[in-house]
Design an enzyme around this catalytic site. Structure first.
Site, short mmCIF file in Angstrom:
data_model
loop_
_atom_site.label_atom_id
_atom_site.label_comp_id
_atom_site.label_asym_id
_atom_site.label_seq_id
_atom_site.Cartn_x
_atom_site.Cartn_y
_atom_site.Cartn_z
CG HIS B 74 73.94 73.43 -56.22
ND1 HIS B 74 72.74 74.09 -56.31
CD2 HIS B 74 73.77 72.44 -55.33
CE1 HIS B 74 71.88 73.52 -55.48
NE2 HIS B 74 72.47 72.52 -54.87
CD GLU B 77 74.89 68.25 -55.41
OE1 GLU B 77 73.85 67.68 -55.03
OE2 GLU B 77 75.29 69.33 -54.93
CG HIS B 78 70.35 69.56 -57.86
ND1 HIS B 78 69.06 69.79 -57.46
CD2 HIS B 78 71.14 69.95 -56.82
CE1 HIS B 78 69.06 70.32 -56.24
NE2 HIS B 78 70.31 70.43 -55.85
CD GLU B 154 69.49 73.21 -52.81
OE1 GLU B 154 69.40 72.80 -53.98
OE2 GLU B 154 70.46 72.96 -52.06
#
Lengths: 440, 453
Positions: B74, B77-78, B154
């Site tokens: 993840h 991905e950012h 997040e």
């Protein structure tokens, strides 16, 4: 194209302005009894989407009975005519018809989606729900319990609490300041007769707007309009919502809640949809905090400093007022830093406006992203309703690009100066923020 | 408005999305081919609007993370938005926006995806950008530090501030014990996200972001020939690469605990769920999972379902009740019952009611005509999903990205049509007898219990 039943105006526009192969025709269809709808036909898939809106909505809820319009929206598909709740729901499910109602501050609206082979059944069910809702006691109490549960859920969400506080303050004493869903107390007070009255008074032909898209011809649509809406009363009997200015004071209000991340919302007066500065404000807001991953707030708060996962601003244009509202979520100990950056950006834009390059990019984005929305019948029907609600004209889809194109750097500067007044920016923080001394 | 880098954590939600998406069967009829370097391509022409959507799905997700590096899929991905030598300093998003486009990305257990939607004459531009960042990512230490802060925000938003999100993670941890990859949060453990290094991220990127481990899906106003030409031009020159094998996902262990309770001060409305291991497309067949989909629909989809009728409508014990099934994972699937009680009703009473209603179904089977009605309603979805440009990309990409046979999408109506009453009852009995199950309870803190609603 005219015949005995339908008078059709139409306007052809080209999505994105490329080739005539992509030309789309928006038609205005008028039924025998005088109900109009806007239509974009597309017979590729056997699916029809119909969206409709009645002017009215939660801002008109009686004092102390907040949530009334919302509750009616939950009950129209819970039994109508000879069909009780379960029979009505079973008919929808058996024919794979999606029928939903929704109350917002300025509107009471609905959506109907059906396979074209089931249009007749869908029409009948919509007509029943609009003209003969039963409001039986069992569904009233069941839906009331569901709304109360949803309100309890809302009360555990810092974001909802922040927005509630913001609207309550900025629109104190006005319908916009009250919760659309109501409160536990107000929802408990709503009586069956209140529901019946609202339904009778608000849902009428004169305040109705309809958008249709998909596998339906103008002739079929005209027939549908009379069959679905023909039994509604002609003229609504609703109260007037007064024009109002948001109450700005530049205060910071803290609502304590035991969460690791504070939710910050911030707001000032915005511009209404029919304001001459509307498009300039749209461009300005896009540069400041609009969608995508390129706004100034996104860059300063998230990309450069990692202070938030989500950060954005939006202009909410209501029928009788407007606010520009932003939001962010930041770890409690860094709230002061985040609020300071937000206020600084507010000031910078207000004083200096935006650069020519920023304005050019924002205009390209706003013009270019709009046609991307035309990718499902649902979306198209929704756009057609929005255009009518906002009085944008049948040729809006074609003209929109020129409205955006006409916005100049100095228009953006003027809009920024007018809208963004950092000294009046109201900030609401829900959480346990640490030291806030950085802000001033 | 979508939020960049949507992280898919909620299996039940995915299940819903995919069960809708899955039904577009024969309508999508994608044109499929491979480039010489192994990149799999699927094209779904749709000429309704001059719009095109590009998605690239990498067959790597949180399940592939090395020990101690949770959240790295993840995080990567950012970071994919940060820049390359050719397009440095966040230029990717600026160019997409400057061309009137929208974009986003997501990470799940099994895959990671990126997508852009633009006017169809801009397809070449987004292909150039996406292919460039398949190999060209440059990262500074500062990029990683700032972005891991963003991810911790997040995490706070999704988990720390949200007791229901916290419960979901704890249920997963219990249902998939002993370090099973599905037991780890996609978003990562707080300490591990913070300690990820530049080398960790780049190693992961180089290993997995290669053409032979990716699926390119293009839908919209394009021709397969044009997509092939552009794909060969931009993705074609990239060396095939060879991603490591995926980790084993079979799971026979019993849960760490049969019940997980999250109590939080902010909870005003309790909630209950029962999560049961079930077959999936990853370990079973499209025909088999179809029976479980029908079962979930009859038991718990909508206001005429068995559970809604029993608990909400007639029993007056809950404000919501239903069931759902997720067939899409590479590893075990999941069957879920859920409910939210009326104030004052104990969650164990809810659990008993659900169980007894389920037993009743197993004992008596379908009512006359009920199975056909349910199937008819499900099959209508196959028509509806065709009406949206994007659902095709999500369905086809989701299946290929998870390594499933595309028949699970394209033959879906046939599978549903062929489900018999016996199939559904067999599935129901397997769910009933499955001991790998975890109950999740969301409750107010003890002091607040009984303080009314």
């Amino acid at each position: 194209m005219k015949n005995n039943f339908i008078a059709i105006l139409s306007f052809i526009f080209v999505i994105g302005g490329f080739t005539s192969a992509n030309a789309v025709e928006v038609k205005e269809v008028k039924s025998k009894s005088g109900i109009t709808a806007w239509l974009i036909e597309d017979h590729t898939n056997p699916v029809i989407s119909l969206h409709f809106t009645f002017k009215g909505g939660a801002a008109m809820d009686p004092i102390a009975k907040e949530g009334l319009a919302n509750m009616v929206s939950g009950l129209l598909d819970e039994g109508a005519g000879d069909l009780d709740s379960q029979s009505f729901q079973a008919r929808l499910e058996d024919d794979a018809i999606a029928l939903h109602f929704n109350a917002a501050k300025d509107s009471f609206s609905g959506t109907l989606k059906t396979l074209s082979q089931n249009l007749e059944s869908a029409t009948e069910l919509l007509n029943l729900s609009l003209s003969k809702p039963r409001f039986d006691v069992e569904p009233i109490e069941r839906i009331r319990a569901q709304i109360l549960a949803s309100i309890r859920n809302d009360m555990s969400k810092p974001g909802t609490k922040a927005f509630d506080a913001l609207f309550a303050k900025m629109f104190a004493g006005h319908g916009y300041g009250r919760r659309t869903d109501g409160t536990a107390e107000s929802v408990a007070r709503i009586k069956r007769q209140d529901l019946i009255d609202l339904h009778k008074n608000m849902l009428a032909r004169k305040n109705l707007v309809v958008g249709a898209a998909g596998d339906i011809t103008p002739q079929e649509l005209a027939k549908f309009l009379d069959a679905a809406f023909g039994q509604l009363r002609e003229t609504p009997n609703i109260t007037t919502v007064l024009e109002t200015k948001p109450k700005e004071s530049g205060d910071i209000k803290i609502i304590e809640m035991d969460v690791p991340q504070s939710v910050i919302v911030f707001a000032g007066a915005g511009v209404k949809r029919d304001d001459p500065d509307y498009y300039a404000a749209l461009v300005m807001n896009h540069i400041l905090g609009g969608g995508g991953f390129t706004s100034r707030l996104y860059d300063e708060v998230r990309e450069k400093r990692g202070l938030a996962y989500s950060i954005s601003s939006n202009i909410y244009s209501f029928d009788h007022s407007s606010v520009i509202v932003g939001q962010a979520g930041t770890e409690n100990s860094r709230v002061g830093e985040t609020v300071k950056i937000i206020k600084d950006e507010w000031s910078k834009m207000s004083v200096n406006g935006a650069t020519a390059a920023e304005v050019k990019d924002a205009k390209t984005y706003i013009s270019g992203a709009f046609p991307l929305r035309f990718t499902s019948s649902d979306a198209i029907a929704g756009i057609l309703v929005g255009m009518q609600v906002d009085n944008l004209g049948l040729d809006y889809l074609d003209k929109r690009k020129s409205y955006i194109g006409a916005v100049s750097v100095s228009d953006v500067q003027k809009a920024a100066k007018r809208i963004l007044r950092p000294e009046l920016l109201d900030v609401f923080i829900v959480g346990k923020p640490g030291d806030l001394s950085a802000i001033n | 408005m979508t939020m960049r880098k949507l992280l898919i954590l909620n299996l039940a939600l995915i299940l819903f999305v995919l069960s809708v998406a899955n039904s577009r069967a024969e309508v999508f009829s994608p044109v499929r081919f491979y480039l010489a370097n192994g990149l799999e391509v699927a094209v779904i022409p749709n000429h309704r609007s001059p719009v095109v959507m590009q998605m690239i799905w990498y067959k790597v997700g949180s399940i592939d993370e090395p020990p101690g590096k949770s959240g790295i899929a993840h995080l990567l991905e950012h970071l994919m938005f940060k820049g390359t030598n050719k397009h440095p300093d966040g230029e990717f998003s600026k160019l997409v926006a400057r061309n009137g486009g929208n974009e986003n990305a997501f990470t799940s257990f099994d895959y990671t995806g990126y997508h852009q939607t633009v006017a169809s004459d801009r397809l070449e531009m987004i292909m150039e950008l996406e292919s460039d960042r398949m190999t060209g990512l440059t990262l500074s230490k500062k990029d990683i530090e700032t972005e891991s802060d963003v991810i911790l925000e997040e995490r706070r938003q999704r988990v720390g501030n949200n007791p229901a999100g916290k419960l979901r993670l704890e249920v997963n941890e219990s249902l998939f014990p002993n370090n099973h990859p599905y037991g780890r949060p996609v978003i990562g453990l707080q300490g591990e996200v913070k300690s990820a290094s530049r080398t960790d991220v780049l190693d992961f990127y180089k290993k997995y972001y290669v053409p032979s481990n990716a699926v390119l899906v293009v839908v919209g106003d394009v021709s397969p020939e044009m997509v092939r030409t552009l794909a060969e031009k931009y993705y074609g020159p990239i060396p095939a690469g060879k991603a490591p094998a995926r980790p084993p996902l079979a799971m026979l262990d019993l849960p760490k605990s049969g019940e997980v309770i999250v109590r939080d001060n902010s909870v005003r409305q309790p909630a209950w769920s029962l999560n049961i291991i079930a077959p999936s497309l990853g370990n079973s067949s499209g025909a088999n999972v179809a029976a479980y989909e029908v079962l979930a629909t009859v038991l718990g989809d909508g206001t005429t379902s068995r559970m809604y009728k029993a608990l909400v409508l007639e029993g007056g014990k809950a404000v919501a009740a239903g069931a759902g099934y997720s067939s899409h994972p590479k590893g075990p699937g999941r069957f879920v019952f859920y409910a939210s009680p009326i104030p004052g009703i104990d969650l164990d009473v809810i659990a008993d009611e659900i169980e007894s209603e389920f037993d009743k179904f197993i004992k008596n089977g379908f009512a006359v005509g009920e199975l056909e009605r349910v199937k008819k309603r499900m099959l209508a979805n196959a028509v509806y999903v065709r009406d949206s440009l994007k659902s095709g990309a999500w369905a086809v990409g989701g299946a290929l990205g998870a390594g499933h046979d595309l028949n699970s999408v394209e033959q879906w109506p046939e599978y549903i049509q062929n489900v018999s009453e016996t199939d559904v009852l067999e599935a129901a009995k397997k769910i009933r007898d499955e001991s790998r199950r975890v109950t999740g309870k969301l409750l107010p803190v003890l002091a607040n219990v009984g303080s009314g609603d």
